[in-house]
Motif scaffolding. Structure first.
Motif, short mmCIF file in Angstrom:
data_model
loop_
_atom_site.label_atom_id
_atom_site.label_comp_id
_atom_site.label_asym_id
_atom_site.label_seq_id
_atom_site.Cartn_x
_atom_site.Cartn_y
_atom_site.Cartn_z
N ILE A 52 47.42 54.45 67.60
CA ILE A 52 47.85 54.04 66.25
C ILE A 52 49.15 53.27 66.34
O ILE A 52 50.05 53.66 67.09
CB ILE A 52 48.04 55.29 65.35
N VAL A 53 49.24 52.17 65.63
CA VAL A 53 50.52 51.49 65.45
C VAL A 53 50.89 51.69 63.99
O VAL A 53 50.15 51.27 63.09
CB VAL A 53 50.43 49.99 65.80
N SER A 54 51.97 52.41 63.76
CA SER A 54 52.30 52.81 62.39
C SER A 54 53.64 52.27 61.94
O SER A 54 54.68 52.53 62.54
CB SER A 54 52.31 54.33 62.29
N SER A 55 53.63 51.53 60.85
CA SER A 55 54.85 51.16 60.15
C SER A 55 55.23 52.34 59.26
O SER A 55 54.57 53.37 59.28
CB SER A 55 54.61 49.94 59.28
N GLY A 56 56.25 52.15 58.47
CA GLY A 56 56.57 53.15 57.47
C GLY A 56 57.88 53.88 57.68
O GLY A 56 58.26 54.70 56.85
N ALA A 57 58.58 53.60 58.80
CA ALA A 57 59.85 54.30 59.03
C ALA A 57 60.86 53.96 57.93
O ALA A 57 61.52 54.83 57.37
CB ALA A 57 60.41 53.94 60.40
N GLN A 58 60.93 52.68 57.61
CA GLN A 58 61.92 52.26 56.62
C GLN A 58 61.60 52.83 55.24
O GLN A 58 62.47 53.37 54.56
CB GLN A 58 61.99 50.74 56.57
N VAL A 59 60.34 52.72 54.86
CA VAL A 59 59.96 53.20 53.53
C VAL A 59 60.12 54.73 53.44
O VAL A 59 60.60 55.26 52.43
CB VAL A 59 58.55 52.66 53.14
N ALA A 60 59.78 55.43 54.52
CA ALA A 60 59.95 56.90 54.52
C ALA A 60 61.44 57.25 54.50
O ALA A 60 61.85 58.22 53.86
CB ALA A 60 59.28 57.50 55.74
N GLY A 61 62.24 56.45 55.18
CA GLY A 61 63.69 56.68 55.18
C GLY A 61 64.26 56.51 53.78
O GLY A 61 65.09 57.30 53.33
N LEU A 62 63.79 55.49 53.10
CA LEU A 62 64.27 55.23 51.74
C LEU A 62 63.92 56.35 50.78
O LEU A 62 64.73 56.73 49.94
CB LEU A 62 63.65 53.93 51.21
N SER A 63 62.72 56.89 50.93
CA SER A 63 62.34 57.96 49.99
C SER A 63 63.05 59.26 50.35
O SER A 63 63.18 60.14 49.51
CB SER A 63 60.82 58.14 49.93
#
Ligand code: GLU
Length: 263
Positions: A52-63
């Motif tokens: 799996i190549v997963s984005s989402g670190a930034q968006v999860a950090g923001l929330s």
């Protein structure tokens, strides 16, 4: 064509964009991850291997760090990714745990792909993990990758990872159903292109619109990803990850998407 591609592939790389993984409030959508893990576990039981190549670190950090939402400073953005990466991996771990599958985190930078020794190490680690039944989850190492040395978006990282692992198929799960001849968000009459055999010709015939809200890619980086993997003989599927049980639906031919085929 898409069901055949999935059936024929033993080693599949899945890429998820931030828009696909996060809900409307920007929180990692655990239900979605759980549903994917269930479908992926079935594939694995059937003898396939996945990365799996997963984005989402930034968006999860923001929330997680809402009070940092307005900070534009580079170090805060990198700090956000450092916080969010943990949230992201925690969500993936919980999703796969239910199926008795371990996951592993791999954070890569552009430099890693330019260095032969590192590339070899990455490749060997990927092979070892997958052979042991573990699902590697790759993201860019956003904490060390400042703008000048960033890969910058995960479509390219996914293509590079697919090539590195000698995958049989790359599936980009996005928030659009596939490649359209025009930007469907601006043109209601846009038509989905279900098969691309000549990428150069396709590039000439479509018009590329704006990128989306959370992610950093857009259709241009997806076409570049296709070009990269196709040149190594790896086909690619671009599909909507948010449709109900998208992986199973694609495999069954009940969901549409775009298949980029090796000529
Ligand atoms: N590495 C970034 C993150 O996890 C995502 C890059 C992209 O959106 O493709 O937030």
């Amino acid at each position: 064509m898409i069901p055949t591609l999935i059936a024929a592939a033993r080693k599949i790389v899945f890429k998820f964009g931030s828009n696909t993984l996060a809900d409307k409030d920007g929180k990692i959508n655990a239900l979605f991850l759980g549903e994917f893990a269930e479908q992926a576990a079935a594939l694995i039981r059937g003898g396939k291997q996945i990365v799996i190549v997963s984005s989402g670190a930034q968006v999860a950090g923001l929330s997680t760090m809402e009070k940092w939402a307005r900070k534009r400073d580079l170090h805060y953005r990198q700090a956000l990714c450092a916080v969010g990466q943990v949230e992201l991996m925690d969500a993936w771990r919980r999703a796969f745990e239910k199926h008795g599958i371990h996951i592993a985190q791999i954070l890569l930078t552009r430099d890693d792909f330019g260095d032969q020794i590192r590339t070899l190490n990455m490749r060997n680690t990927l092979f070892t993990l997958v052979d042991e039944g573990i699902v590697p989850v790759i993201n860019e190492n956003d904490t060390v990758s400042v703008e000048e040395i960033k890969i910058g978006e995960n479509d390219t990282l996914a293509a590079q990872s697919a090539i590195l692992w000698s995958a049989d198929l790359l599936i980009l799960f996005s928030d659009i159903d596939g490649l359209y001849d025009k930007n469907p968000k601006e043109h209601p009459n846009a038509e989905l292109v279900s098969e691309v055999r000549d990428l150069e010709e396709t590039r000439k015939n479509i018009s590329i619109g704006e990128t989306n809200s959370f992610g950093t890619g857009g259709i241009a980086t997806k076409l570049d990803a296709a070009q990269r993997v196709l040149s190594y003989g790896i086909p690619m599927i671009l599909a909507h990850g948010g449709r109900p049980r998208a992986l199973e639906a694609l495999a069954a031919g009940t969901q549409r998407g775009t298949a980029f085929l090796v000529e």
